[in-house]
Scaffold this active site. Structure first.
Site, PDB file in Angstrom:
ATOM      1  N   SER A 124     -54.961  -5.653  -9.916  1.00  0.00           N
ATOM      2  CA  SER A 124     -56.029  -6.580  -9.513  1.00  0.00           C
ATOM      3  C   SER A 124     -55.763  -7.271  -8.184  1.00  0.00           C
ATOM      4  CB  SER A 124     -56.234  -7.636 -10.603  1.00  0.00           C
ATOM      5  OG  SER A 124     -56.710  -7.033 -11.787  1.00  0.00           O
ATOM      6  N   GLU A 166       0.786  -1.226   0.000  1.00  0.00           N
ATOM      7  CA  GLU A 166       0.000   0.000   0.000  1.00  0.00           C
ATOM      8  C   GLU A 166       0.826   1.289   0.000  1.00  0.00           C
ATOM      9  OE1 GLU A 166      -3.536   0.428   0.018  1.00  0.00           O
ATOM     10  OE2 GLU A 166      -3.358  -1.629  -0.697  1.00  0.00           O
TER      11      GLU A 166
END
Length: 826
Positions: A491, A96
């Site tokens: 419906s 990193e």
């Protein structure tokens, strides 16, 4: 002459020097100005980081006791920097931020490298390379909420990193980083990750295992060792090379570790239930209930949820399969990305992130489209990658999508769909739809659906939500279509109209006219002319047929007959909505509701008309074990501090409110059972167990629903686009939603007996003609058992009941209806 030239040279030198100094001073001033401007209103670095204390984790458990979710400020096992092995520190620094111990929070050399790399990658479709130091990542994670990559945010990040470096030692910064960083598999911090991936402490990690963990911070999901083993191995190997280059390990150790696989042993050990939508709903419910996020994130709660893991998995599978099936019916939207040059395709493919929601599917690049199968390349450990084939038969669905969900021409060649350089999603397949075996390394084309939906299932007697999925995949969207999406039910609302009619004295055999109707809606609103889905009219029909065949015109006439106030009151009493408009279109589902509300309303139909409140939580205990919430509030005298010595269990009272009578509820259940047996829900009948339910489809097929139940389980399904648009011609609740309900119920009830619906007292089952509703005779061809309340019954054999004053279109008084006296609506 020489003297003049020297004077001119000195003058140019001093002018240049002055300009350089001025430019440098301007740059410094500009930089200082930017730092002052962006440094305003930033969080107090010293206080925030100095007061850092990990909070106690709150844990949520599924109904079977397995862990569902953990909530805290962060979930971690905190470990001081003195206890972190040097090997682990070195691995993260090499991966990193190799200049961590020498820079002042910002790495100018790394920034320059990133700029040069990003300039080279312009136009190649690659993601920008970052240059954040470990200190900057601490600033991101602790002090900045916004994750968008903007210049302003990067400047703020640099300012905070510089402040951190002035306040804390390098080891203190590294301690914060190693305990804060997210490493996938629910792991915050290296100690938690070591346990979750390898079931080891940090001291027990091998060099290769430490290198694997150090490679995760940038994109832990992309390097998952089980779902993406090749990418994980490539990333681990990169870190091992970096460790050797930086001098932390020698080439012999590097080569030894490179030859080893990544053997994870901790991922399967934790008994987690994967249900992100369910966990998020619990999170929101607790925060809403106590109006305090800290109560959940810091107080170490123990939450027992209602989740049934087996039903949850059945719901996930049914919903995903159903949404994928719909998506494939409507064509292929194209490749994930394209690779222009195929010479180094594997290196480029590794850099392409998998689309959200692709789950276990693999990224592949099309290498050749000649013949009856495409040649594709996948990431592999061999230098040339892994080569596979994609048969033409696996591309038959991938037609070009057109407007309104229509499709382009059929696929006749691989090149009709793919071209070399296309990056696509694939899944390994072994045989075609006819059962014919494919060659080894064959794959099928896949795509993440655009269509969305939700499914929810609950216990109709208690309201306990047993399974819930709010979308295709939480990676694609955390918006919950089961609880948050307000859509028109179409419906699926009709049962509440019919129950209002049943409580007004009508029976399932009452005759209602199915014929055109025009309604004046009032000033400036024009006239409304509802239609049946089929655009046909069927004349006088028993009320039961109106629900079984989902007849709009019959339902509107019923709503007119019983009154809009009564219809709305029934919908509100069942919790479909808090307030429904008193308009006729409401009777066929024009008002909005949520899937959870509508499913809970159907639960109250099948449970005998008793009110329930849906819940995702059974009980909450605080960190001391004291119960602070219980969903079941029924009193139980004699339940505490009792030793069982063979005595009868205590009787717990039923305190649920009665919304409709059990007789009315059962009549509605019987009619909805007919929907499955003979009506619009007939696709569901293949489950082979007693089921009832109702389809729902809105205008232009924008929303589709199926809500249904067995005697002891209710489930609802919604399918639709988040930004409403048509699902396409012939797509209805029956085609889009019902198959999902069917597959879920088939799995949920697979090991259950075929339990019939319970018939309450006060209901008689009488044989009637299914077509007319009249009493069945010896020659009646289609006979069903119809449910009648005491004092009512069907018309005489062979008759068709008529109604209304003089048959003129009104409605006769529904009181005192009996075997020969049926009212009707005309």
């Amino acid at each position: 002459m020489v003297s003049s030239m020297l004077k001119l040279a000195r003058k140019i030198f001093f002018y240049g020097l002055g300009a350089g100094v001025l430019a440098s001073l301007s740059g410094v001033l500009a930089l200082a100005g930017a730092f002052i401007y962006y440094g305003q209103d930033l969080p107090d670095t010293v206080d925030t980081l100095s007061e850092y204390q990990p909070s106690v984790v709150s844990r949520v458990h599924a109904g079977d006791g397995r862990l569902l979710a953990e909530f805290s400020a962060e979930r971690r096992i905190f470990i001081p920097i003195e206890s972190v092995p040097e090997l682990v520190k070195q691995a993260f620094i090499s991966a990193e931020d190799k200049r961590f111990y020498t820079h002042l929070g910002i790495d100018p050399q790394g920034i320059l490298r990133a700029i040069v790399t990003n300039i080279k990658n312009i136009g190649q479709g690659r993601r920008p390379v970052g240059a954040s130091t470990i200190t900057q990542q601490v600033a991101q994670n602790f002090l900045l909420d916004n994750k968008d990559i903007t210049i302003a945010r990067k400047i703020k990040e640099m300012i905070i990193a510089w402040r951190i470096e002035r306040t804390f030692t390098k080891d203190e910064i590294l301690e914060l980083y190693l305990n804060e960083i997210y490493l996938g598999a629910r792991s915050y911090g290296v100690a938690a990750a070591a346990i979750n991936y390898f079931d080891k402490s940090l001291e027990e990690l091998s060099i290769g295992e430490a290198a694997f963990l150090a490679g995760l911070p940038k994109a832990p999901n992309n390097y998952h060792p089980v779902r993406r083993p090749e990418a994980a191995l490539t990333r681990r190997n990169y870190v091992l090379y970096r460790l050797a280059i930086d001098g932390y390990i020698g080439p012999e150790i590097r080569d030894r570790e490179l030859a080893l696989e990544i053997n994870v042993s901790g991922l399967g050990a934790a008994e987690y239930v994967d249900a992100p939508y369910f966990a998020e709903e619990i999170r929101r419910e607790i925060i809403d209930r106590y109006d305090d996020e800290d109560f959940l994130y810091k107080e170490g709660l123990s939450v027992r949820s209602t989740l049934d893991p087996e039903l949850q998995q059945a719901a996930v599978t049914a919903l995903r399969d159903g949404l994928e099936a719909y998506d494939r019916r409507h064509g292929w939207r194209g490749p994930v990305e394209r690779i222009a040059e195929l010479n180094d395709w594997q290196a480029q493919l590794v850099e392409i992130p998998a689309p959200a929601g692709s789950r276990d599917w693999l990224l592949a690049v099309v290498l050749d489209t000649v013949g009856t199968a495409a040649e594709i390349g996948l990431i592999g450990s061999a230098p040339g990658g892994r080569i596979g084939g994609l048969p033409l038969s696996e591309l038959a669905w991938a037609r070009t999508p057109l407007a309104n969900q229509a499709l382009g021409p059929e696929i006749n060649a691989v090149s009709d769909v793919l071209m070399p350089g296309d990056v696509i999603l694939v899944e390994a397949v072994t045989a075609n739809g006819d059962g014919d075996d494919y060659p080894a390394d064959s794959f099928g084309l896949r795509q993440v659906p655009e269509i969305q939906g939700g499914i929810i299932s609950l216990d109709p007697h208690t309201g306990r939500v047993l399974a819930m999925v709010g979308g295709y995949d939480a990676e694609t969207s955390v918006f919950n279509r089961a609880t948050q999406a307000w859509r028109q039910p179409g419906s699926a609302f009709k049962p509440f109209v019919y129950m209002a009619a049943l409580d007004s004295g009508f029976t399932p055999s009452t005759i209602v006219m199915d014929a055109p109707i025009v309604i004046d809606q009032g000033p400036e609103l024009g006239r409304w002319k509802p239609e049946n889905y089929s655009n046909r009219f069927y004349g006088p029909s028993p009320m039961r047929l109106g629900i079984e065949k989902s007849r709009n015109l019959m339902t509107v006439r019923l709503a007119q007959a019983v009154g809009l106030d009564m219809v709305a009151e029934y919908g509100e009493a069942f919790g479909v909505a808090d307030e429904l408009p008193r308009i006729l279109s409401m009777s066929i589902g024009a008002s909005e509701t949520t899937l959870m509300r509508l499913t809970a309303a159907y639960a109250m139909i099948v449970n005998g008309g008793h009110r329930i409140e849906p819940t995702f939580i059974d009980r909450i205990q605080d960190r001391t074990g004291a119960s602070v919430f219980r969903h079941d509030t029924r009193p139980c005298d004699g339940c505490e501090n009792v030793t069982w010595e063979g005595q009868a269990p205590p009787v717990i009272p039923d305190i649920r409110e009665q919304i409709v009578s059990e007789a009315t509820g059962y009549q509605m259940v019987s009619m909805l059972q007919g929907v499955v047996q003979r009506g619009t829900g007939v696709r569901v009948a293949t489950v082979g167990k007693p089921l009832g339910g109702k389809t729902g489809t809105t205008n232009d097929s924008i929303d589709s629903w199926f809500i249904g139940f067995s005697p002891d389980l209710v489930a609802g399904v919604f399918v639709g686009f988040d930004t409403p648009r048509t699902l396409g011609r012939r797509e209805t609740g029956s085609s889009a939603a019902a198959p999902i309900f069917r597959d879920f119920m088939a799995a949920a009830l697979a090991d259950q007996p075929a339990t019939p619906f319970r018939v309450p007292e006060g209901v008689r089952l009488i044989r009637v003609d299914a077509a007319t509703g009249a009493l069945a005779g010896p020659s009646t061809e289609r006979v069903i058992l119809e449910a009648f309340k005491e004092g009512t019954g069907p018309p005489a054999v062979g008759s068709l009941a008529t109604g209304g004053p003089n048959g003129s279109g009104g409605i006769t008084s529904p009181s005192a209806l009996s075997g020969d006296g049926q009212s009707g609506i005309y």
